[in-house]
Design a protein around this motif. Sequence first.
Motif, PDB file in Angstrom:
ATOM      1  N   VAL A 683     -54.954 -60.266  -6.484  1.00  0.00           N
ATOM      2  CA  VAL A 683     -53.595 -60.549  -6.952  1.00  0.00           C
ATOM      3  C   VAL A 683     -52.590 -60.295  -5.828  1.00  0.00           C
ATOM      4  CG1 VAL A 683     -51.936 -60.077  -8.792  1.00  0.00           C
ATOM      5  CG2 VAL A 683     -54.388 -59.749  -9.201  1.00  0.00           C
ATOM      6  N   GLN A 684     -51.620 -61.176  -5.720  1.00  0.00           N
ATOM      7  CA  GLN A 684     -50.583 -61.012  -4.689  1.00  0.00           C
ATOM      8  C   GLN A 684     -49.244 -60.708  -5.361  1.00  0.00           C
ATOM      9  OE1 GLN A 684     -50.859 -63.990  -1.454  1.00  0.00           O
ATOM     10  NE2 GLN A 684     -52.515 -64.864  -2.652  1.00  0.00           N
ATOM     11  N   GLY A 685     -48.354 -60.172  -4.573  1.00  0.00           N
ATOM     12  CA  GLY A 685     -46.988 -59.972  -5.049  1.00  0.00           C
ATOM     13  C   GLY A 685     -46.788 -58.744  -5.931  1.00  0.00           C
ATOM     14  N   LEU A 686     -47.825 -57.897  -6.077  1.00  0.00           N
ATOM     15  CA  LEU A 686     -47.652 -56.677  -6.874  1.00  0.00           C
ATOM     16  C   LEU A 686     -47.216 -55.527  -5.965  1.00  0.00           C
ATOM     17  CD1 LEU A 686     -50.897 -56.748  -9.086  1.00  0.00           C
ATOM     18  CD2 LEU A 686     -48.609 -57.544  -9.682  1.00  0.00           C
ATOM     19  N   ALA A 690     -47.696 -49.182  -7.816  1.00  0.00           N
ATOM     20  CA  ALA A 690     -47.428 -49.246  -9.256  1.00  0.00           C
ATOM     21  C   ALA A 690     -48.713 -49.468 -10.038  1.00  0.00           C
ATOM     22  CB  ALA A 690     -46.444 -50.373  -9.541  1.00  0.00           C
ATOM     23  N   GLY A 691     -48.642 -49.193 -11.355  1.00  0.00           N
ATOM     24  CA  GLY A 691     -49.785 -49.442 -12.225  1.00  0.00           C
ATOM     25  C   GLY A 691     -49.502 -50.658 -13.094  1.00  0.00           C
ATOM     26  N   TYR A 692     -50.571 -51.358 -13.457  1.00  0.00           N
ATOM     27  CA  TYR A 692     -50.383 -52.581 -14.252  1.00  0.00           C
ATOM     28  C   TYR A 692     -51.355 -52.616 -15.413  1.00  0.00           C
ATOM     29  CZ  TYR A 692     -47.565 -54.124 -10.344  1.00  0.00           C
ATOM     30  OH  TYR A 692     -46.590 -54.206  -9.393  1.00  0.00           O
ATOM     31  N   GLN A 693     -50.835 -53.123 -16.535  1.00  0.00           N
ATOM     32  CA  GLN A 693     -51.711 -53.403 -17.670  1.00  0.00           C
ATOM     33  C   GLN A 693     -51.971 -54.894 -17.701  1.00  0.00           C
ATOM     34  OE1 GLN A 693     -51.305 -52.244 -21.721  1.00  0.00           O
ATOM     35  NE2 GLN A 693     -50.170 -50.398 -21.146  1.00  0.00           N
ATOM     36  N   LEU A 694     -53.176 -55.275 -18.097  1.00  0.00           N
ATOM     37  CA  LEU A 694     -53.520 -56.692 -18.130  1.00  0.00           C
ATOM     38  C   LEU A 694     -53.624 -57.184 -19.565  1.00  0.00           C
ATOM     39  CD1 LEU A 694     -54.251 -55.901 -15.215  1.00  0.00           C
ATOM     40  CD2 LEU A 694     -56.216 -57.414 -15.385  1.00  0.00           C
ATOM     41  N   GLY A 721     -51.684 -51.519  -8.429  1.00  0.00           N
ATOM     42  CA  GLY A 721     -51.367 -52.757  -7.714  1.00  0.00           C
ATOM     43  C   GLY A 721     -52.250 -52.901  -6.485  1.00  0.00           C
ATOM     44  N   ALA A 722     -52.498 -51.772  -5.798  1.00  0.00           N
ATOM     45  CA  ALA A 722     -53.320 -51.825  -4.586  1.00  0.00           C
ATOM     46  C   ALA A 722     -54.730 -52.303  -4.912  1.00  0.00           C
ATOM     47  CB  ALA A 722     -53.363 -50.448  -3.930  1.00  0.00           C
ATOM     48  N   ALA A 723     -55.291 -51.783  -6.000  1.00  0.00           N
ATOM     49  CA  ALA A 723     -56.660 -52.183  -6.364  1.00  0.00           C
ATOM     50  C   ALA A 723     -56.705 -53.664  -6.727  1.00  0.00           C
ATOM     51  CB  ALA A 723     -57.155 -51.337  -7.533  1.00  0.00           C
ATOM     52  N   LEU A 724     -55.683 -54.104  -7.439  1.00  0.00           N
ATOM     53  CA  LEU A 724     -55.664 -55.516  -7.837  1.00  0.00           C
ATOM     54  C   LEU A 724     -55.484 -56.425  -6.620  1.00  0.00           C
ATOM     55  CD1 LEU A 724     -53.560 -55.125 -11.098  1.00  0.00           C
ATOM     56  CD2 LEU A 724     -55.900 -56.007 -10.963  1.00  0.00           C
ATOM     57  N   ARG A 725     -54.791 -55.930  -5.610  1.00  0.00           N
ATOM     58  CA  ARG A 725     -54.602 -56.717  -4.392  1.00  0.00           C
ATOM     59  C   ARG A 725     -55.858 -56.710  -3.516  1.00  0.00           C
ATOM     60  NH1 ARG A 725     -53.326 -55.361   0.761  1.00  0.00           N
ATOM     61  NH2 ARG A 725     -52.764 -53.230   0.257  1.00  0.00           N
ATOM     62  N   GLN A 726     -56.407 -55.483  -3.359  1.00  0.00           N
ATOM     63  CA  GLN A 726     -57.508 -55.366  -2.401  1.00  0.00           C
ATOM     64  C   GLN A 726     -58.852 -55.786  -2.979  1.00  0.00           C
ATOM     65  OE1 GLN A 726     -56.729 -51.288  -1.837  1.00  0.00           O
ATOM     66  NE2 GLN A 726     -55.656 -51.578   0.100  1.00  0.00           N
ATOM     67  N   PHE A 727     -59.053 -55.428  -4.247  1.00  0.00           N
ATOM     68  CA  PHE A 727     -60.358 -55.655  -4.844  1.00  0.00           C
ATOM     69  C   PHE A 727     -60.331 -56.805  -5.844  1.00  0.00           C
ATOM     70  CE2 PHE A 727     -64.023 -54.339  -7.523  1.00  0.00           C
ATOM     71  CZ  PHE A 727     -64.983 -54.454  -6.523  1.00  0.00           C
ATOM     72  N   CYS A 748     -46.483 -50.744 -15.607  1.00  0.00           N
ATOM     73  CA  CYS A 748     -46.276 -49.714 -16.615  1.00  0.00           C
ATOM     74  C   CYS A 748     -46.397 -48.363 -15.922  1.00  0.00           C
ATOM     75  CB  CYS A 748     -47.295 -49.857 -17.730  1.00  0.00           C
ATOM     76  SG  CYS A 748     -48.936 -49.565 -17.164  1.00  0.00           S
ATOM     77  N   PRO A 749     -45.903 -47.295 -16.580  1.00  0.00           N
ATOM     78  CA  PRO A 749     -45.943 -45.996 -15.928  1.00  0.00           C
ATOM     79  C   PRO A 749     -47.366 -45.674 -15.462  1.00  0.00           C
ATOM     80  CG  PRO A 749     -44.806 -45.877 -18.027  1.00  0.00           C
ATOM     81  CD  PRO A 749     -45.371 -47.254 -17.915  1.00  0.00           C
ATOM     82  N   TYR A 750     -47.492 -45.149 -14.277  1.00  0.00           N
ATOM     83  CA  TYR A 750     -48.819 -44.934 -13.704  1.00  0.00           C
ATOM     84  C   TYR A 750     -48.813 -43.613 -12.966  1.00  0.00           C
ATOM     85  CZ  TYR A 750     -52.925 -45.778 -10.796  1.00  0.00           C
ATOM     86  OH  TYR A 750     -54.127 -45.696 -10.180  1.00  0.00           O
TER      87      TYR A 750
END
Length: 753
Positions: A683-686, A690-694, A721-727, A748-750
């Motif tokens: 994922v890009q642009g995150l 931060a933390g994200y819910q899907l 966000g880092a995990a979604l970008r990198q992995f 969301c709060p993380y």
Amino acid sequence: MAVIIDEQRRIFTLHTQNSTYQMKADAQNVLLHTYYGEKTDNSDKSLLYYQTDRGFSGNPYEMGRIDRTYSMDSLLQEYSSFGTGDYRITSLKVENKDGSQAAELRYAGYRLHQGKYFIPGMPAVYAENGEAQTLMIRLADPYSGLKVELYYGILEETDIITRAVKITNQGTEDIVLKKAASMNLDWEYGEFEWISFYGRHGMELNFQRERIHHGIQAVGSVRGTSSHQYNPFAILCEKGADEKMGSCYGFSFVYSGEFLMEAEKDQIDRTRLICGIHPDNFSWTLHGGDTFWTPEVMMTHSGSGLGKVSRNFHKVIREHICRGGWKEKQRPVLINNWEATYFDFTGEKLVAIAKEAKKQGVELFVMDDGWYGKREDDSTGLGDWFPNEKKLGCTLKELAERITAEGMQFGIWLEPEGISEDSDLYRCHPDWAVAVPGRKPCLSRGELILDFSREDVQDYIIKRIAELLGGIPVTYVKWDCNRAICDKFSRMLDGSRQGEFSHRYVLGLYRVLEELTEKFPEILFEGCGGGGGRFDAGLLYYMPQIWGSDTTDAIERLSIQYGASFGYPVSVMGTHVSTVPNHQTGRVTPLATRGCMAMAGTFGYELDIGKLTQEEKTEIREQINLFKKHYNLIQHGDYYRISSPYEGTCTVWEIADPSGREVLISAVYHHVQANPVPVRVKVQGLKDEAGYQLFLNEDFNEKYPGKRLPFGFRPGEVISGAALRQFGFVVPEAVNGFQAWQIYMKECPYPCE
Ligand code: GLA
């Protein structure tokens, strides 16, 4: 300051946020192009260039005995001219009174001002004073009265540089322009690839990437319109550049007529790119004192791949090309009756379609072709813009009022440039149709085209359409043009000026559009050219959206919309959900997939909702709610292409809120496999921290509480966000053919409680 001028050394350096462009007037007064690329300093880049004597590449007279390395045939020039020693493709070709075709352009001064220049009677990027600067560099031919002013608009924030050229005959003898390109760009070195977009009716904007080889490569149109066949948009990128990496240059021609984009790799591997009005159908006579403006080209450079080129164009088109109230205002979800009825409808039938659509949340009803004159099929009636009350069963006003009384807005289809031989307009004014006297004209879709280069024709159309629109409660117009133009000839031009026809036609069209859109600022205009036959930045100046293609098949639309995404934002792409089997291909795709594709655009429907099951109607209601909920994200977010419809099994794209708070990822399986290989999306642009819910297909989490999401984690789990970008994550598999998934991610709060 975006523009830095070194007066003494006559160096002009233009900076945008991430790019630099440089020119220099040398000792011979030739305006050299010295640099375009990643942002750099103001130093003189011409010092690094290598010039040597190239046999058979001659020298300007004054240099011939002093320096044989100085040749117009190998110098990097800002605006090249034909006939005086440059044997490559050139930007300017003139014919002088004596028949010679020579022009030499030499530096003659400059002017710099705050704000963006505009072009009389033509579309162009606009900007507030603080947002842009204009640099004009004047060139002149020492032997004739030819003056050439190169205009540069610099939009620093947007990384866009625009170019246009104003040519004036300051002499007393006629000069005929045979070619007047809007831009010339030279590169000293580099292995380039060129991305262009070709197609046909119903299948526009196919992606094509080729190596720039020795010789000339070109795309263009001689069809009167920008055309289905080639789009006036191209990218030149360094070999191997991809979505995220590599040096890439984008060029978008802000023009709706005939164009030529050509590239040449020359004898010493230098590359030149030229863009402008197609010279094959063009010549323009300048009497003493006359001026000619070329259309504008927008250029951008990205040092970080193709994705950034696209996002730069998305932004400039949304913010500096599209105008009027509808630029910002949320556009209504529409239903169009074309594929629901074609020509076979009555007023009653239309009201029924509108009523049913209203129940599901549609906001605007569009009455397509067939409502006027004697129009029962596509061979008659064009030009008679008077309602067929017998067919409608009432007046047009009554019909529009019945529909608005249902709580729906009313919209109408028009093809004002078309004329049928079997029409009252043709019977009254046969000379208004484009044809070469004494020859039978070419028919296309059974129709002819009105001579929009004529002022009396423009006046008539403005008056007739204004009367029509002024008399009904209408909030939307679809402006169609269903044929290409040939037999180019205007009875208003004398024999020596027929080469002006095509451009004058486009100027006439622009005048009509300017006046009508100004008169009806509340109306949302949608452009159309038999689908995407006039899908260009020029038209978007008058109409903030264009019907993308007559093909509504969701899978075919993947490549059309993928192609469009390189140069045009989602907010301008007209897309509709239609019925299955699809009328153009016979393919059956899930309603969710059709919805997902339509949401990558202006979003609407083109079918009779009354014929659907209750379940499908509910799904439509949910689609509309979803689209409206994410409207701002979809229309104004940053667009990322993740995978292409030409490879693999699944096309994925992403729209991210520029501040990284939310993201909508769409994934459509164009190919279903047994035991499929996982489709992983980084994922890009995150925001990394931060933390994200899907959320899968929006309501998956609510519908199936606690159920494990197909990508592994449970609803409510938070990923960084880092995990979604990198992995990244894996798109759920397709459980039925051509399945689409919409994956929404929200900050969301993380770490989560
Ligand atoms: C063109 C348009 C269609 C429809 C028909 C009507 O082909 O692209 O959407 O409006 O004309 O004739």
